[in-house]
Design an enzyme around this catalytic site. Sequence first.
Site, short mmCIF file in Angstrom:
data_model
loop_
_atom_site.label_atom_id
_atom_site.label_comp_id
_atom_site.label_asym_id
_atom_site.label_seq_id
_atom_site.Cartn_x
_atom_site.Cartn_y
_atom_site.Cartn_z
CE LYS A 11 -4.18 -2.44 2.38
NZ LYS A 11 -4.65 -2.11 3.98
CE1 TYR A 51 -8.93 -3.40 -0.07
CE2 TYR A 51 -8.37 -1.20 -0.90
CZ TYR A 51 -7.79 -1.97 -0.49
OH TYR A 51 -6.68 -2.21 0.09
CG ASN A 114 -3.24 -2.44 6.62
OD1 ASN A 114 -3.32 -1.81 5.82
ND2 ASN A 114 -4.32 -3.18 7.20
CG HIS A 117 -4.94 -6.09 -0.66
ND1 HIS A 117 -6.52 -6.37 0.04
CD2 HIS A 117 -5.13 -6.79 -1.59
CE1 HIS A 117 -7.54 -6.81 -0.49
NE2 HIS A 117 -6.54 -7.47 -1.52
CD GLU A 128 -8.70 -9.15 -4.23
OE1 GLU A 128 -7.90 -8.89 -4.08
OE2 GLU A 128 -10.01 -8.78 -3.30
#
Length: 139
Positions: A11, A51, A114, A117, A128
């Site tokens: 990320k 998402y 965080n 993913h 995805e």
Amino acid sequence: MEVEQTLILVKPDGVQRGLIGEIISRYERKGFNIIGLKMMQLTRTKAEELYEIHKGQSFYDKLIEFMTGKPIIAIAVEGKNAIKLTRLINGETDPLESKPGSIRGDYSTDITYNLVHASDCAKNAKSELAILFSSEELY
Ligand code: CMP
């Protein structure tokens, strides 16, 4: 044991903090093959597709802003039980649950920022991967 393909994202916080190499090395050390890799800035459309299941959640807008604000690294990974095992390498989403030794356990205290993913099931891994990579980009 099943050979699986899954999508990993470093990320924007992982890229900005200079953790790209550290993060990728953990999947490689485990024995996974990297079959696709690129730096890109997520469009709002792609982030919303990725998402979709979180739409309506209190953290959704913040998540989309975060994921589209700066570049990410998209990685397609292949190996035995890759879906479950990459999520173990990443650690839990809740920073109070992510154990030392996992990426999040070692480098993050935040539930949104965080670092990584990984797809959570075979169906989502397939969809995805298709959002982030064309078939010509996978080796
Ligand atoms: P990820 O594994 O990419 O899946 C959805 C993301 O939404 C998650 O990592 C976090 O970045 C974010 N997220 C999930 N739950 C929360 C939450 N309760 N509060 C804020 N962000 C969250």
